[in-house]
Design a protein around this motif. Structure first.
Motif, PDB file in Angstrom:
ATOM      1  N   GLN A   3       0.822  -1.395   0.029  1.00 55.77           N
ATOM      2  CA  GLN A   3      -0.044   0.029  -0.122  1.00 55.77           C
ATOM      3  C   GLN A   3       0.938   1.259   0.009  1.00 55.77           C
ATOM      4  O   GLN A   3       0.594   2.382  -0.609  1.00 55.77           O
ATOM      5  CB  GLN A   3      -0.729  -0.085   1.310  1.00 55.77           C
ATOM      6  N   ASP A   4       2.023   1.105   0.724  1.00 55.43           N
ATOM      7  CA  ASP A   4       2.800   2.459   0.378  1.00 55.43           C
ATOM      8  C   ASP A   4       3.406   2.766  -1.030  1.00 55.43           C
ATOM      9  O   ASP A   4       3.395   3.787  -1.101  1.00 55.43           O
ATOM     10  CB  ASP A   4       4.123   2.109   1.377  1.00 55.43           C
ATOM     11  N   ILE A   9       3.168   6.554  -4.986  1.00 50.92           N
ATOM     12  CA  ILE A   9       3.024   6.951  -6.607  1.00 50.92           C
ATOM     13  C   ILE A   9       1.574   7.762  -6.787  1.00 50.92           C
ATOM     14  O   ILE A   9       1.601   8.863  -7.428  1.00 50.92           O
ATOM     15  CB  ILE A   9       2.772   5.639  -7.356  1.00 50.92           C
ATOM     16  N   ALA A  10       0.531   7.363  -6.259  1.00 55.17           N
ATOM     17  CA  ALA A  10      -0.754   8.431  -6.213  1.00 55.17           C
ATOM     18  C   ALA A  10      -0.262   9.789  -5.950  1.00 55.17           C
ATOM     19  O   ALA A  10      -0.944  10.516  -6.474  1.00 55.17           O
ATOM     20  CB  ALA A  10      -1.671   7.696  -5.491  1.00 55.17           C
ATOM     21  N   GLY A  11       0.416   9.790  -4.776  1.00 56.49           N
ATOM     22  CA  GLY A  11       0.829  11.190  -4.338  1.00 56.49           C
ATOM     23  C   GLY A  11       1.709  11.868  -5.307  1.00 56.49           C
ATOM     24  O   GLY A  11       1.411  13.095  -5.480  1.00 56.49           O
ATOM     25  N   ARG A  16      -5.901   9.936  -7.241  1.00 54.50           N
ATOM     26  CA  ARG A  16      -6.222   9.117  -6.230  1.00 54.50           C
ATOM     27  C   ARG A  16      -5.725   7.402  -6.436  1.00 54.50           C
ATOM     28  O   ARG A  16      -5.710   7.102  -7.652  1.00 54.50           O
ATOM     29  CB  ARG A  16      -7.826   8.855  -6.289  1.00 54.50           C
ATOM     30  N   VAL A  17      -5.791   6.788  -5.444  1.00 54.28           N
ATOM     31  CA  VAL A  17      -5.135   5.294  -5.515  1.00 54.28           C
ATOM     32  C   VAL A  17      -5.940   4.563  -6.402  1.00 54.28           C
ATOM     33  O   VAL A  17      -5.487   3.768  -7.337  1.00 54.28           O
ATOM     34  CB  VAL A  17      -5.115   4.431  -4.138  1.00 54.28           C
ATOM     35  N   GLU A  18      -7.376   4.546  -6.548  1.00 54.64           N
ATOM     36  CA  GLU A  18      -8.158   4.108  -7.441  1.00 54.64           C
ATOM     37  C   GLU A  18      -8.017   4.383  -8.855  1.00 54.64           C
ATOM     38  O   GLU A  18      -8.439   3.438  -9.579  1.00 54.64           O
ATOM     39  CB  GLU A  18      -9.611   4.310  -6.732  1.00 54.64           C
ATOM     40  N   ALA A  50       3.499   1.762 -13.036  1.00 52.72           N
ATOM     41  CA  ALA A  50       2.720   3.039 -13.450  1.00 52.72           C
ATOM     42  C   ALA A  50       3.585   4.413 -13.777  1.00 52.72           C
ATOM     43  O   ALA A  50       3.619   5.200 -13.289  1.00 52.72           O
ATOM     44  CB  ALA A  50       1.807   3.586 -12.281  1.00 52.72           C
ATOM     45  N   GLY A  51       4.727   3.605 -14.584  1.00 53.04           N
ATOM     46  CA  GLY A  51       5.487   4.812 -15.075  1.00 53.04           C
ATOM     47  C   GLY A  51       6.879   5.104 -14.167  1.00 53.04           C
ATOM     48  O   GLY A  51       7.702   5.969 -14.273  1.00 53.04           O
TER      49      GLY A  51
END
Length: 69
Positions: A3-4, A9-11, A16-18, A50-51
């Motif tokens: 989850q970290d 990455i979302a940050g 959003r994480v979703e 995710a890049g």
């Protein structure tokens, strides 16, 4: 720990994480968890998601992200 990776990455992506692709599409998350928290944790784990190039290494700050896009 998994989850970290996703939250970090979302940050960075300001989303959003979703909105991120599921991590399990890039790596076997069960195997990742075993490598990180098992009886004999790996010294270093690297994968793309995710890049980003994700590097999990306790000696290098545990979670290191390098942009690949």
């Amino acid at each position: 720990m998994i989850q970290d990776v996703i939250r970090t990455i979302a940050g960075r992506e300001r989303t959003r994480v979703e909105n991120l692709e599921p991590l399990y599409e890039s790596i076997d998350t069960d195997a990742l968890a075993r490598l990180v928290t098992g009886d004999r944790p790996a010294d270093r784990i690297e994968f793309n998601y995710a890049g980003y190039r994700i590097i999990i290494a306790p000696d290098d700050g545990w979670l290191v992200l390098e942009e690949t896009h």
